[in-house]
Write a protein that holds these residues in place. Structure first.
Motif, PDB file in Angstrom:
ATOM      1  N   GLN A   1       0.833  -1.219   0.000  1.00  0.00           N
ATOM      2  CA  GLN A   1       0.000   0.000   0.000  1.00  0.00           C
ATOM      3  C   GLN A   1       0.863   1.264   0.000  1.00  0.00           C
TER       4      GLN A   1
ATOM      5  N   GLY B   1      -6.415   4.148  -4.888  1.00  0.00           N
ATOM      6  CA  GLY B   1      -6.943   3.042  -4.088  1.00  0.00           C
ATOM      7  C   GLY B   1      -7.468   3.495  -2.731  1.00  0.00           C
ATOM      8  N   ASP B   2      -8.031   2.528  -2.022  1.00  0.00           N
ATOM      9  CA  ASP B   2      -8.624   2.768  -0.696  1.00  0.00           C
ATOM     10  C   ASP B   2      -7.980   1.786   0.280  1.00  0.00           C
ATOM     11  N   ASP B   3      -7.125   2.332   1.158  1.00  0.00           N
ATOM     12  CA  ASP B   3      -6.337   1.477   2.070  1.00  0.00           C
ATOM     13  C   ASP B   3      -7.200   0.685   3.034  1.00  0.00           C
TER      14      ASP B   3
ATOM     15  N   LEU C   1      -9.510  -1.226   2.188  1.00  0.00           N
ATOM     16  CA  LEU C   1      -9.998  -2.445   1.533  1.00  0.00           C
ATOM     17  C   LEU C   1      -8.865  -3.445   1.323  1.00  0.00           C
TER      18      LEU C   1
ATOM     19  N   TYR D   1      -6.694  -6.277  -1.006  1.00  0.00           N
ATOM     20  CA  TYR D   1      -6.025  -6.108  -2.291  1.00  0.00           C
ATOM     21  C   TYR D   1      -6.990  -6.268  -3.465  1.00  0.00           C
TER      22      TYR D   1
ATOM     23  N   GLU E   1     -10.451  -6.379  -3.399  1.00  0.00           N
ATOM     24  CA  GLU E   1     -11.597  -5.461  -3.378  1.00  0.00           C
ATOM     25  C   GLU E   1     -11.166  -4.070  -3.823  1.00  0.00           C
ATOM     26  N   ASN E   2      -9.956  -3.683  -3.418  1.00  0.00           N
ATOM     27  CA  ASN E   2      -9.434  -2.374  -3.819  1.00  0.00           C
ATOM     28  C   ASN E   2      -9.289  -2.296  -5.329  1.00  0.00           C
TER      29      ASN E   2
ATOM     30  N   LYS F   1     -12.724  -1.922  -6.778  1.00  0.00           N
ATOM     31  CA  LYS F   1     -13.242  -0.553  -6.553  1.00  0.00           C
ATOM     32  C   LYS F   1     -12.592   0.417  -7.538  1.00  0.00           C
TER      33      LYS F   1
END
Ligand code: SDX
Length: 392
Positions: free
Chosen positions: A73, A152-154, A156, A158, A160-161, A164
């Motif tokens: 991340q 990305g969204d930390d 979530l 790996y 699912e991110n 998304k």
């Protein structure tokens, strides 16, 4: 004579290296990553766990996995300048060509990832590509759909991110059915490594010149793009659609596939190593039924695919040549059910294969493999005297 050179087209009977990563038994349909059966990993593990296993050789403890993911991340940011390179492509560009170029372009923004002699340097390059590649893959799709590029969204996981990033819509709350993420996770695991296939051999070959991890992965993406390799998953759906439009006449296409004059092949069938069945195809076929059932999708091409498989199993031409569905035959039916556009199918294969390419590149470097440089059997002209252009 320097030594006997044996010609082995397509390296059908040549071992290019020793490796402890993936074991295949083509007769028995066995596939194991670091000794663990693919059936177990597909059912019980998640993709990032399998990535760790392939690259470092052991299933990670919770602490190891958490640190691995947080290191990834920390490296998932892609330099804004990279957007200018993406902008240079027409929307019609195939995502695999875009991704191979963007992966190579990453080198310019991460020069330290090239000369990696220590394991610490290798680790840094590895978490960088694992962090940035999903962003590049999502941006490639978003560019085609004219969606704004995102990050990305930390919070979530790996996979699912990744989902998304690919599918979130501006101004809309992102939500996804867990069944979709589970199906995607399983598919990525099933594609994660496959010993010395065409694209992995390419990664090893480029890596053997010490061109660096990103250049090697970029070359692997290009090799995977071909319809005889990873590009087959896109070709399968296009073939099934054609059969559907043609009234679902599978016998006609089976006949075409056996006609030596006709360049048509039954895409998603056959394999260099598996001569009875591809264990991944078995799992994916079952998963296709489950996922479409869970999502309430009735896709007629699934029945056409099953019909083709049944016919092939009863057809002498196919049975004699040991042609069975491979990993690419059913995967596209799931990708489509998950809303993934067909031109992104091979990108999904690359996202799955990334840890395998990394693991093989790392093993090749740690084992200090020599630069790959095969010989040939020369069949050209003998020595000839040069003639000036006026007297040719
Ligand atoms: C992947 O190597 C890996 O591990 C790859 C992979 C991985 O995970 O990395 O598993 C992923 O690439 C799977 C394969 C995806 N490709 C396709 O589905 C494309 C269609 N399949 C074929 O092109 C072929 O089967 C290959 C490329 C998969 C394997 O090719 P080989 O081993 O070189 O076999 P071949 O082309 O020499 O075929 C042997 C015979 C030939 O007939 P004869 O000349 O003996 O009479 O079988 C015939 C071929 O014509 N044949 C087919 C066929 N595949 C082989 N005939 C019709 N349809 C087919 N799909």
């Amino acid at each position: 004579q320097a030594g006997i050179i044996t010609l082995d087209r397509g390296f059908k009977n040549t071992g290019s290296c020793e490796s402890a990563i993936t074991f295949l038994d083509g007769e028995k349909g066995i596939l194991r990553y670091r000794g663990y059966a693919i059936e177990d990993l597909a059912e019980k593990a998640d993709f990032l766990e399998v990535a760790y296993l392939l690259i470092f050789g052991e299933l990670p403890t919770k602490e190891q996995l958490d640190k691995f993911y947080s290191d990834i991340q920390d490296e998932s940011e892609v330099d804004e300048e990279m957007k200018k390179i993406l902008d240079g492509f027409p929307k019609s560009a195939h995502p695999m060509g875009v991704l191979s170029s963007l992966t190579s372009a990453l080198i310019a923004f991460n020069p330290s990832s090239v000369d990696v002699s220590s394991e610490a340097d290798m680790y840094k390059a590895i978490v960088k590509i694992l962090g940035k590649f999903p962003v590049l893959a999502a941006w490639t799709l978003r560019k085609k759909k004219s969606d704004p590029l995102n990050y990305g969204d930390d919070s979530l996981g790996y996979v699912e991110n990744l989902h998304k990033m690919m599918f979130e819509k501006p101004g809309k709350k992102y939500s996804v059915d867990k069944a979709v993420i589970n199906a995607l996770d399983k598919l990525l695991i099933l594609h994660a490594d496959h010993e010395q296939n065409c694209s992995t051999s390419t990664v090893r070959m480029v890596g053997s010149s010490h061109a660096g991890l990103f250049a090697s992965i970029s070359a692997g993406i290009s090799a995977l793009w071909g319809p005889l390799h990873g590009g087959a998953n896109q070709a399968v759906i296009e073939m099934l659609e054609k059969i559907k439009e043609d009234g679902g006449d599978t016998k006609k296409f089976m006949a075409k596939a056996k006609d030596k004059e006709d360049p048509f092949r039954l895409m998603g069938f056959g394999h260099r190593v598996y001569k009875n069945f591809d264990p991944r195809a078995k799992i994916i076929k079952k998963s296709a039924d489950e996922v479409l059932g869970q999502l309430g999708i009735d896709d007629p091409v699934l029945d056409i695919a099953k019909g083709l498989e049944k016919e092939a199993l009863e057809d002498d031409y196919f049975v004699k040549r040991k042609l069975y569905p491979n990993v690419d035959f059913y995967s596209g039916i799931i990708y489509r059910a998950l809303g993934i556009p067909v031109e992104m199918f091979t990108v999904m294969f690359a996202l799955g294969r990334l840890p395998g390419w990394i693991a093989q590149w790392r093993e090749m470097r740690l084992m200090k493999e020599p630069i790959g440089r095969p010989r040939q059997i020369y069949i050209g002209e003998g020595h000839r005297e040069f003639k000036n252009v006026d007297n040719r």
